[in-house]
Scaffold this motif. Structure first.
Motif, PDB file in Angstrom:
ATOM      1  N   ARG A  87       0.840  -1.193   0.000  1.00  0.00           N
ATOM      2  CA  ARG A  87       0.000   0.000   0.000  1.00  0.00           C
ATOM      3  C   ARG A  87       0.875   1.243   0.000  1.00  0.00           C
ATOM      4  N   SER A  94       0.901   5.396   0.753  1.00  0.00           N
ATOM      5  CA  SER A  94       0.243   6.544   1.372  1.00  0.00           C
ATOM      6  C   SER A  94       0.754   7.835   0.742  1.00  0.00           C
ATOM      7  N   ASP A 134       2.857   2.366   3.079  1.00  0.00           N
ATOM      8  CA  ASP A 134       2.002   2.270   4.259  1.00  0.00           C
ATOM      9  C   ASP A 134       2.239   0.923   4.924  1.00  0.00           C
ATOM     10  N   THR A 141      -4.596   6.729   1.148  1.00  0.00           N
ATOM     11  CA  THR A 141      -3.845   5.487   0.962  1.00  0.00           C
ATOM     12  C   THR A 141      -4.466   4.654  -0.148  1.00  0.00           C
ATOM     13  N   PRO A 146      -8.321   4.768   5.494  1.00  0.00           N
ATOM     14  CA  PRO A 146      -7.127   5.284   6.192  1.00  0.00           C
ATOM     15  C   PRO A 146      -6.884   4.529   7.489  1.00  0.00           C
TER      16      PRO A 146
END
Length: 383
Positions: free
Chosen positions: A272, A274, A288, A333, A381
């Motif tokens: 992921r 962000s 992330d 994200t 998030p």
């Protein structure tokens, strides 16, 4: 050789997945003789060392390789074997495409199907690029075959291609050289359109015609050009226009150099990504580490796109990306597999993002060319 090591034909057949009748056939043609044959009973026995060759032979036959070619592969070194297998696959694919075209002509003749009025005349390379870009937003889901299709809409003013996999949505609008006399829309089989791309790319002009069962793509400038008949899917395409119309106004807008953005995404190996959009301070990109749950898809069934290769290799920047950010400060994200294709598909050197909050779809488009638009869903998030 010890008799205790030998296997009768039945156990050997079960171990290799080849039927006893096939083993007898391969033995009779000299391709796979048994290790030993009982001179009295005629029973055939095989050695464990023959298992690997037999399994490979079975796999070669599963891809419809003729016996003579299979024998050549079995006797070749690794590099030559790979070359022979690739040559066989190329022949099979070429034959399959020829069969598909012929079958389409047979069906058209049987049903008396004739093309209707032309929907559009388009530049072949432009149409090929658009099909490739938009098809990257498709998905293979047996329960929802429409997600593997490309929705086509023709009007006198525009020729629009749209696809969605429920987490991404891509739509591109082309201006036809010859407009459609009447509006038309339908969802076309994505695989059949994909197979037409090499031919479209070699054609200066392609005439798009509607038939009762799909679309006919016909090069008009090449005598050796092959027309393509692409099947119409029966399932209803998601109402993406309603979804677009219902999107709230963006609260944050950013314009970012596309190659720098791609480089930043590729420099972060996380699953992921962000993003922090900070007015006056650019865009911060980092992996992330948490595992937020996925947000619902872009509607009951659809969503955004995938990619065409960027024009040049992305640069891997350090620090925040130089970007023009207006509106609210925002952290958001994405799954890398959603965001990266959406960015790499964008047309032009600069990418504009319209953001509506950490849990709303983001619109990505060229900062100076709006004919390709992508939507991408973020993930929830972290808290």
């Amino acid at each position: 050789m010890s008799n205790s090591e030998l296997m009768p034909i039945g156990p050997f057949a079960r171990r290799t997945g080849v039927t006893p009748s096939a083993l007898r056939f391969y033995a009779d043609c000299g391709l796979l003789p048994p290790a030993e044959v009982d001179p009295v009973s005629g029973y055939r026995y095989y050695h464990p060392d023959q298992v690997a060759r037999t399994v490979e032979l079975r796999r070669l036959r599963e891809i419809a390789m003729p016996l003579a070619d299979a024998e050549a592969v079995l006797g070749a070194g690794p590099d030559e074997a790979v070359r022979l297998i690739d040559a066989h696959v190329a022949r099979v694919l070429g034959d399959a495409e020829a069969v598909r075209r012929t079958a389409a002509r047979i069906k058209a003749a049987r049903t008396g199907e004739a093309p209707g009025p032309p929907l559009a005349a388009l530049a072949g390379p432009v149409l090929a690029a658009a099909v490739e870009q938009v098809l990257t937003a498709t998905a293979r889901e047996p329960c929802l075959p429409v997600l593997g299709g490309l929705h086509v809409e023709a009007t006198p003013e525009a020729f629009t291609l749209t696809a969605t996999d429920r987490y991404r949505l891509a739509t591109r609008t082309l201006v036809p050289a010859r407009p459609a006399p009447t509006p038309w829309s339908g969802t076309i089989d994505g695989d059949e359109l994909r197979s037409s791309v090499p031919e479209l790319r070699r054609s200066a002009t392609v005439l798009v015609e509607a038939t009762a069962h799909g679309l006919r793509l016909r090069p008009t400038d090449r005598e050796d050009g092959h027309e393509h008949l692409c099947r119409l899917l029966s399932e209803e395409f998601p109402d993406y226009r309603r979804m677009l119309a219902e999107l709230p106004e963006p609260t944050t807008r950013a314009t970012v150099p596309k190659n720098l953005f791609l480089g930043a995404l590729e420099a972060n190996p996380g699953r992921r990504i962000s993003l922090h959009f900070a007015p006056g301070r650019g865009v911060h990109v980092h992996a992330d580490e948490d595992e937020p749950a996925a947000v619902p898809s872009l509607d009951p069934s659809p969503t955004p796109p995938l990619a065409s290769p960027p024009g040049s290799a992305p640069v891997r920047p350090s620090g925040p990306l130089p970007a023009v950010v207006t509106g609210r400060d925002l952290r958001i994200t994405f799954e890398l597999t959603t965001l990266h294709p959406a960015v790499s598909t964008a047309v032009g050197p600069d990418l504009m993002l319209d953001l509506r909050g950490p849990d709303r779809p983001v619109t990505l488009r060229s900062a100076d060319r709006g004919d390709l638009t992508t939507l991408a869903m973020p993930v929830r998030p972290t808290t």
